[in-house]
Design a protein around this motif. Structure first.
Motif, PDB file in Angstrom:
ATOM      1  N   VAL A  63       0.803  -1.218   0.000  1.00 36.96           N
ATOM      2  CA  VAL A  63       0.000   0.000   0.000  1.00 36.96           C
ATOM      3  C   VAL A  63       0.843   1.278   0.000  1.00 36.96           C
ATOM      4  CG1 VAL A  63      -1.717   1.315   1.314  1.00 36.96           C
ATOM      5  CG2 VAL A  63      -1.955  -1.155   1.101  1.00 36.96           C
ATOM      6  N   VAL A  64       1.684   1.451   1.001  1.00 38.18           N
ATOM      7  CA  VAL A  64       2.416   2.714   1.168  1.00 38.18           C
ATOM      8  C   VAL A  64       3.358   2.943  -0.023  1.00 38.18           C
ATOM      9  CG1 VAL A  64       4.029   4.001   2.626  1.00 38.18           C
ATOM     10  CG2 VAL A  64       2.201   2.644   3.678  1.00 38.18           C
ATOM     11  N   GLY A  65       3.194   4.109  -0.627  1.00 39.31           N
ATOM     12  CA  GLY A  65       4.000   4.461  -1.793  1.00 39.31           C
ATOM     13  C   GLY A  65       3.347   4.112  -3.113  1.00 39.31           C
ATOM     14  N   HIS A  66       2.200   3.440  -3.041  1.00 35.95           N
ATOM     15  CA  HIS A  66       1.492   3.031  -4.258  1.00 35.95           C
ATOM     16  C   HIS A  66       0.165   3.773  -4.358  1.00 35.95           C
ATOM     17  CE1 HIS A  66       4.310  -0.240  -5.052  1.00 35.95           C
ATOM     18  NE2 HIS A  66       4.336  -0.390  -3.733  1.00 35.95           N
ATOM     19  N   ALA A  67      -0.279   3.987  -5.577  1.00 38.00           N
ATOM     20  CA  ALA A  67      -1.541   4.682  -5.810  1.00 38.00           C
ATOM     21  C   ALA A  67      -2.698   3.684  -5.762  1.00 38.00           C
ATOM     22  CB  ALA A  67      -1.515   5.379  -7.170  1.00 38.00           C
ATOM     23  N   ALA A  68      -3.863   4.182  -5.384  1.00 36.25           N
ATOM     24  CA  ALA A  68      -5.070   3.353  -5.355  1.00 36.25           C
ATOM     25  C   ALA A  68      -5.345   2.753  -6.729  1.00 36.25           C
ATOM     26  CB  ALA A  68      -6.255   4.180  -4.878  1.00 36.25           C
ATOM     27  N   SER A  69      -5.024   3.494  -7.784  1.00 36.57           N
ATOM     28  CA  SER A  69      -5.238   2.983  -9.141  1.00 36.57           C
ATOM     29  C   SER A  69      -4.332   1.783  -9.438  1.00 36.57           C
ATOM     30  CB  SER A  69      -5.019   4.084 -10.176  1.00 36.57           C
ATOM     31  OG  SER A  69      -3.699   4.581 -10.084  1.00 36.57           O
ATOM     32  N   GLU A  70      -3.117   1.776  -8.903  1.00 35.76           N
ATOM     33  CA  GLU A  70      -2.216   0.635  -9.077  1.00 35.76           C
ATOM     34  C   GLU A  70      -2.780  -0.614  -8.415  1.00 35.76           C
ATOM     35  OE1 GLU A  70       2.019   1.303  -8.093  1.00 35.76           O
ATOM     36  OE2 GLU A  70       1.461   3.431  -8.021  1.00 35.76           O
ATOM     37  N   LEU A  71      -3.419  -0.418  -7.267  1.00 35.61           N
ATOM     38  CA  LEU A  71      -3.992  -1.532  -6.520  1.00 35.61           C
ATOM     39  C   LEU A  71      -5.377  -1.916  -7.048  1.00 35.61           C
ATOM     40  CD1 LEU A  71      -3.111  -0.286  -2.913  1.00 35.61           C
ATOM     41  CD2 LEU A  71      -1.841  -1.932  -4.305  1.00 35.61           C
ATOM     42  N   LYS A  72      -5.896  -1.102  -7.969  1.00 37.32           N
ATOM     43  CA  LYS A  72      -7.266  -1.283  -8.475  1.00 37.32           C
ATOM     44  C   LYS A  72      -8.260  -1.305  -7.309  1.00 37.32           C
ATOM     45  CE  LYS A  72      -5.930  -3.700 -12.705  1.00 37.32           C
ATOM     46  NZ  LYS A  72      -4.628  -3.163 -12.781  1.00 37.32           N
ATOM     47  N   PHE A  73      -8.010  -0.399  -6.352  1.00 34.96           N
ATOM     48  CA  PHE A  73      -8.792  -0.326  -5.115  1.00 34.96           C
ATOM     49  C   PHE A  73     -10.249   0.064  -5.369  1.00 34.96           C
ATOM     50  CE2 PHE A  73     -10.402   2.260  -1.598  1.00 34.96           C
ATOM     51  CZ  PHE A  73     -10.394   1.302  -0.598  1.00 34.96           C
ATOM     52  N   TRP A  74     -10.465   1.071  -6.204  1.00 40.34           N
ATOM     53  CA  TRP A  74     -11.821   1.547  -6.460  1.00 40.34           C
ATOM     54  C   TRP A  74     -12.522   0.614  -7.448  1.00 40.34           C
ATOM     55  CZ3 TRP A  74     -13.992   5.764  -4.056  1.00 40.34           C
ATOM     56  CH2 TRP A  74     -13.120   6.548  -3.302  1.00 40.34           C
ATOM     57  N   GLN A  99     -17.827   1.115  -3.335  1.00 42.56           N
ATOM     58  CA  GLN A  99     -17.363  -0.265  -3.406  1.00 42.56           C
ATOM     59  C   GLN A  99     -15.852  -0.249  -3.605  1.00 42.56           C
ATOM     60  OE1 GLN A  99     -19.742  -1.701  -6.705  1.00 42.56           O
ATOM     61  NE2 GLN A  99     -21.021  -2.839  -5.280  1.00 42.56           N
ATOM     62  N   TYR A 100     -15.185  -1.152  -2.919  1.00 40.64           N
ATOM     63  CA  TYR A 100     -13.738  -1.261  -3.058  1.00 40.64           C
ATOM     64  C   TYR A 100     -13.377  -2.712  -3.350  1.00 40.64           C
ATOM     65  CZ  TYR A 100     -13.463  -3.207   1.683  1.00 40.64           C
ATOM     66  OH  TYR A 100     -13.600  -4.002   2.794  1.00 40.64           O
ATOM     67  N   ARG A 101     -12.170  -2.883  -3.856  1.00 45.68           N
ATOM     68  CA  ARG A 101     -11.674  -4.208  -4.221  1.00 45.68           C
ATOM     69  C   ARG A 101     -10.565  -4.597  -3.244  1.00 45.68           C
ATOM     70  NH1 ARG A 101     -11.133  -3.067  -9.220  1.00 45.68           N
ATOM     71  NH2 ARG A 101     -13.025  -4.023  -9.950  1.00 45.68           N
ATOM     72  N   THR A 102     -10.669  -5.808  -2.688  1.00 44.22           N
ATOM     73  CA  THR A 102      -9.651  -6.307  -1.764  1.00 44.22           C
ATOM     74  C   THR A 102      -8.456  -6.857  -2.541  1.00 44.22           C
ATOM     75  OG1 THR A 102     -10.477  -8.580  -1.690  1.00 44.22           O
ATOM     76  CG2 THR A 102     -11.462  -7.000  -0.126  1.00 44.22           C
ATOM     77  N   ILE A 107     -15.155  -7.717  -4.297  1.00 43.33           N
ATOM     78  CA  ILE A 107     -15.804  -6.404  -4.235  1.00 43.33           C
ATOM     79  C   ILE A 107     -16.597  -6.340  -2.943  1.00 43.33           C
ATOM     80  CG2 ILE A 107     -17.428  -4.824  -5.334  1.00 43.33           C
ATOM     81  CD1 ILE A 107     -14.983  -5.286  -7.049  1.00 43.33           C
ATOM     82  N   ARG A 108     -16.344  -5.290  -2.161  1.00 43.32           N
ATOM     83  CA  ARG A 108     -17.027  -5.103  -0.875  1.00 43.32           C
ATOM     84  C   ARG A 108     -17.588  -3.692  -0.800  1.00 43.32           C
ATOM     85  NH1 ARG A 108     -16.485  -9.213   2.709  1.00 43.32           N
ATOM     86  NH2 ARG A 108     -16.788  -7.823   4.462  1.00 43.32           N
ATOM     87  N   GLU A 109     -18.541  -3.496   0.101  1.00 40.68           N
ATOM     88  CA  GLU A 109     -19.206  -2.205   0.308  1.00 40.68           C
ATOM     89  C   GLU A 109     -18.594  -1.501   1.506  1.00 40.68           C
ATOM     90  OE1 GLU A 109     -22.065  -0.947  -1.337  1.00 40.68           O
ATOM     91  OE2 GLU A 109     -21.968  -2.624  -2.741  1.00 40.68           O
ATOM     92  N   ALA A 110     -18.496  -0.181   1.411  1.00 39.76           N
ATOM     93  CA  ALA A 110     -17.948   0.594   2.525  1.00 39.76           C
ATOM     94  C   ALA A 110     -18.597   1.969   2.579  1.00 39.76           C
ATOM     95  CB  ALA A 110     -16.443   0.743   2.387  1.00 39.76           C
ATOM     96  N   GLU A 111     -18.514   2.571   3.747  1.00 42.03           N
ATOM     97  CA  GLU A 111     -18.846   3.979   3.923  1.00 42.03           C
ATOM     98  C   GLU A 111     -17.524   4.704   4.087  1.00 42.03           C
ATOM     99  OE1 GLU A 111     -21.488   4.386   7.254  1.00 42.03           O
ATOM    100  OE2 GLU A 111     -23.243   4.004   6.003  1.00 42.03           O
ATOM    101  N   LEU A 112     -17.347   5.752   3.309  1.00 41.66           N
ATOM    102  CA  LEU A 112     -16.090   6.484   3.276  1.00 41.66           C
ATOM    103  C   LEU A 112     -16.328   7.931   3.669  1.00 41.66           C
ATOM    104  CD1 LEU A 112     -13.050   6.720   2.261  1.00 41.66           C
ATOM    105  CD2 LEU A 112     -14.042   7.348   0.065  1.00 41.66           C
ATOM    106  N   SER A 113     -15.479   8.431   4.527  1.00 45.29           N
ATOM    107  CA  SER A 113     -15.462   9.855   4.859  1.00 45.29           C
ATOM    108  C   SER A 113     -14.037  10.325   4.656  1.00 45.29           C
ATOM    109  CB  SER A 113     -15.874  10.092   6.317  1.00 45.29           C
ATOM    110  OG  SER A 113     -17.190   9.651   6.533  1.00 45.29           O
ATOM    111  N   TRP A 114     -13.883  11.518   4.086  1.00 47.49           N
ATOM    112  CA  TRP A 114     -12.533  12.043   3.942  1.00 47.49           C
ATOM    113  C   TRP A 114     -12.525  13.549   4.010  1.00 47.49           C
ATOM    114  CZ3 TRP A 114     -10.818  10.002  -1.530  1.00 47.49           C
ATOM    115  CH2 TRP A 114     -11.355  10.774  -2.540  1.00 47.49           C
ATOM    116  N   GLU A 115     -11.358  14.049   4.327  1.00 41.47           N
ATOM    117  CA  GLU A 115     -11.174  15.487   4.471  1.00 41.47           C
ATOM    118  C   GLU A 115      -9.825  15.861   3.877  1.00 41.47           C
ATOM    119  OE1 GLU A 115     -11.282  18.899   7.951  1.00 41.47           O
ATOM    120  OE2 GLU A 115     -11.855  16.845   8.418  1.00 41.47           O
TER     121      GLU A 115
END
Length: 146
Positions: A63-74, A99-102, A107-115
Motif C-alpha cells: 500500500v504505502v508508496g502506491h496509488a489506489a489505481s495501481e492496486l485497483k482499489f476503487w 465499493q472497493y476491491r480487496t 468487491i465489498r461495500e464501505a462507507e467512506l469519509s474524507w477530508e
C-alpha cells in the motif's frame, strides 16, 4: 560578555507538539476504523493503519508508496473523481457509499469519509472507511424474510 535567551516557551511548545503528534499517531494506529493518508492528485498512499490493511488484505508494503489505481482499489474509479469534486466544494465528504476491491479482488461495500489536509505543503486526503458488506447482507436477508 554573555548573552542569555529564555527558551522556556519554545521548549514548552515543542513538548506540546510532540505530545500532540503522539496522540494522533496512537489514534491513527489503534482506530478500529480503516484510516489512510494519500495524496490528492494521484491517490498515492502515504500511510495506512492496521485496520485498513486487515480490511483490504494488503500488506503495508503493498500500500504505502502506491496509488489506489495501481492496486485497483476503487471498484468504480469514477467515484474517486466525484468525491474529489465534492471535497473541493465542501472540504469534507461524509458517509459516502462506495465499493472497493480487496487484495483477492473481492468487491465489498464501505462507507467512506474524507477530508482535505496538507502534508509537507502538499494537498492530501485523510480518509476513514468502514466496511458495511456484512451489515448490507444481513439487512437484505431481513427484508427478504419479512
Amino acid at each position: 560578555m554573555c548573552v542569555l535567551r529564555d527558551i522556556t516557551e519554545r521548549k514548552r511548545a515543542e513538548e506540546e507538539l510532540r505530545k500532540s503528534e503522539e496522540r494522533f499517531s496512537k489514534a491513527f494506529r489503534q482506530s478500529p476504523l480503516a484510516i489512510t493518508i494519500s495524496t490528492e492528485a494521484e491517490g498515492r498512499y502515504l500511510d495506512a493503519n492496521e485496520s485498513f490493511l486487515k480490511m483490504t488484505g494488503y500488506t503495508r508494503e503493498d500500500v504505502v508508496g502506491h496509488a489506489a489505481s495501481e492496486l485497483k482499489f476503487w471498484a468504480l474509479p469514477s467515484l474517486r473523481t466525484e468525491l474529489l469534486r465534492q471535497s473541493r466544494e465542501g472540504g469534507m465528504v461524509t458517509d459516502f457509499r462506495m465499493q472497493y476491491r480487496t487484495s483477492l479482488a473481492e468487491i465489498r461495500e464501505a462507507e467512506l469519509s474524507w477530508e482535505q489536509i496538507e502534508v509537507e505543503g502538499h494537498p492530501c486526503l485523510l480518509a476513514f472507511m468502514r466496511d458495511v458488506t456484512e451489515a448490507e447482507r444481513l439487512e437484505a436477508q431481513f427484508r427478504q424474510a419479512q
